[in-house]
Enzyme design. Structure first.
Site: not given
Length: 570
Positions: A35, A261, A271
């Site tokens: 993104e 992850r 983020k």
């Protein structure tokens, strides 16, 4: 460049190989779908290496596609930075850069199809009411009072949403699946929201934007992606991913596979929290060398090869292995720079030394290898003059027994030069040591002194020819191993006040020609990188990448030795 990771666990590669051998797959197509709402970080690097590595391993393609469904948080600057990071890591995507917004027309047509088939409806509930109606993990949801609108009414409302007739939050389009489903993601998820925002790719064409869940799988299918690789938090979304593929006339049906992850200690990869650090000026932009962003790591001195090696070392598993020790990352870059970084001498805490038996104006120049094991690296010319600088840490007025560096009446060798003896200590008015007077044993160049042992070797720089440097000593940004473990606490409380210490240093003359992002081992000190921003301004600034000591390698060696001992005992 090889991205084969056969030495590390990678369950996804094994599964794909089984599919190919069973004849269920032809050409493999993966994708990296960021993104564009921030800079990439070390967790993204793991995904990049995985997706591009799988494509390379099986002779397939990997696409770069921006999932750009939230224009309010997206910027062209992020798109440019992400493309630069992927290239810098050493990867090339197949075909053009793709955007989910390339498929907005098709997605809207599919949304209309779902409405016509009675599988989607326009809902007037507020966001809070939608949450309330959705239920909980232990209680089923209840249907919206607008769930049974006719297809014609829903199509009319959807089109009016698209043209901007309604305010943001006034209506949404939802899939009609099952409000009692055990998986909350299947309880009539939102497909479109009203957003009166201009889009960096489509301008003002759209007043509604698709949700990530509605966009992602269909974009994969349009592009012919065979394997949609994502992290474990999307595991609960997989039934929804597959529901869309089963209920729409998509050209292909990708397979979603989840992996664990990366969680790195003393590091944040949220983020939102990284953006807060940037926006509040706590760090110096997205490429601050203390951040785990790829651009920050690059500025600090990490190499693409070291990051790829680190991602190989940690492997790919489904099990959440907890925190990865940041010492593994330091080991990866240290091993790379040990083999590839040219050497130089730099004194970080300069202490002036006058070599009293060296005449004024006398100068000697030594040709020194650029790297002790690399004949392909250019030699350096290191000048010795009457006045030099050594590091304050290499002198003690009252040394302990095993201090083998310089002390009053003691000898030490200057690296690549003579043995010197400290004869006199000069202090300033405050009683601080300001200068040492030493004498040179001229019969010790390239050989040991007669009749005595000199154990210590120290680095040094000519006072006349040394170049002034600004050296930034970077350390972990956080003192706490998991700075955001407690969600109720402020992660900023764990900031390390010593994460950046700046010193004015003196370097050997060869460093004057250092180019932006060139990396060096400052002998006996650590590994450093010429700061690219300062280099553009004509300033010599070096960022510490990592120290010389390798704690992770030491731990690994101890574990190997312990296993060997246990095997013998067994």
């Amino acid at each position: 460049m090889s991205t084969d990771t056969t030495s590390a666990p990678n369950f996804i590669r094994h599964q794909i190989r089984e599919e190919i051998e069973a004849g269920r797959r032809g050409k493999i197509v993966t994708r990296f779908p960021p993104e564009p709402n921030g800079f990439l970080h070390i967790g993204h690097a793991k995904s990049i290496c995985l997706n591009f590595g799988l494509a390379e391993h099986f002779g397939g393609d990997c696409h770069l596609r921006f999932d750009d469904t939230n224009p309010a948080k997206e910027e062209q600057a992020y798109i440019d930075a992400i493309k630069a990071d992927v290239h810098w890591l050493g990867f090339e995507w197949a075909g053009p850069v793709r955007f989910a917004s390339d498929y907005f027309d098709q997605l809207y047509a599919w949304a209309q199809l779902l409405v016509r088939e009675g599988k989607a409806y326009v809902d007037d509930l507020s966001p809070d009411e939608i949450r309330e109606y959705r239920g909980t993990l232990t209680e089923a949801g209840k249907p919206s009072p607008y769930r049974e609108r006719s297809a014609d009414e829903n199509l009319d409302l959807l089109e009016r949403m698209r043209t901007g007739e309604f305010a943001e939050g006034e209506k949404v389009l939802r899939a009609k699946i099952d409000m009692a489903a055990p998986n909350i993601n299947l309880r009539d998820p939102i497909l479109y929201r009203i957003r009166h925002a201009s889009h960096h790719q489509t301008g003002d064409k759209w007043k509604i934007y698709p949700s990530y869940d509605f966009t992602h799988g269909q974009s994969d299918a349009i592009e012919g992606v065979t394997h949609s690789i994502c992290t474990l938090e999307f595991e609960d979304h997989r039934p929804l991913y597959e529901w869309f593929l089963d209920n729409l006339p998509v050209p292909t049906k990708p397979r979603q596979i989840e992996f664990a992850r990366l969680n790195l200690n003393y590091t944040l990869t949220s983020k939102r929290k990284l953006k807060l650090l940037v926006d509040e000026g706590i760090v110096d932009g997205w490429d601050d060398p203390r951040l785990p962003t790829i651009s920050g790591m690059r500025r600090r001195g990490y190499t693409p090869a070291s990051i790829r090696k680190f991602c190989e070392m940690i492997g790919v598993t489904r099990a959440d292995g907890g925190l990865v020790d940041i010492a593994m990352l330091y080991h990866a870059i240290r091993a790379d720079l040990e083999d590839n970084a040219p050497r130089a001498m730099a004194v970080l805490r300069p202490l002036k030394v006058v070599l009293t038996n060296v005449p004024e104006g006398h100068e000697e120049r030594y040709e020194v290898p650029g790297h002790p094991a690399r004949e392909d690296m250019a030699v350096r010319k290191v000048p010795l003059t009457r006045e030099i600088y050594i590091d304050h840490d290499d002198f003690m007025e009252e040394p302990p027994k095993k201090f083998f560096r310089l002390a009053p009446g003691k000898e030490v060798r200057l690296r690549n030069s003579y043995v010197i003896r400290c004869d006199e200590v000069i202090k300033d008015a405050a009683g601080e040591i300001s200068e040492l007077r030493c004498s040179v044993d001229f019969d010790t160049l390239g050989k040991n002194p007669e009749g005595r042992k000199v154990k210590g070797v120290i680095h040094w720089v000519s006072a006349e020819h040394g170049v002034p440097l600004e050296v930034r000593l970077y350390d972990n940004l956080f003192l706490e191993e998991q700075p955001d473990k407690n969600r109720d606490a402020d992660f900023l409380e764990h900031l390390n006040p010593e994460s950046l210490v700046t010193v004015q240093a003196i370097g050997e003359p060869s460093l004057a020609a250092a180019e932006a992002e060139s990396r060096f081992q400052f002998e006996r000190v650590g590994y450093f990188c010429a700061d690219r921003h300062a280099s553009r301004e004509g300033r010599l600034v070096f960022n510490r990448t990592v120290g010389l000591k390798d704690s992770w390698a030491k731990v690994q060696k101890q574990e190997v030795q312990k296993k060997a001992q246990d095997t013998k005992k067994g």
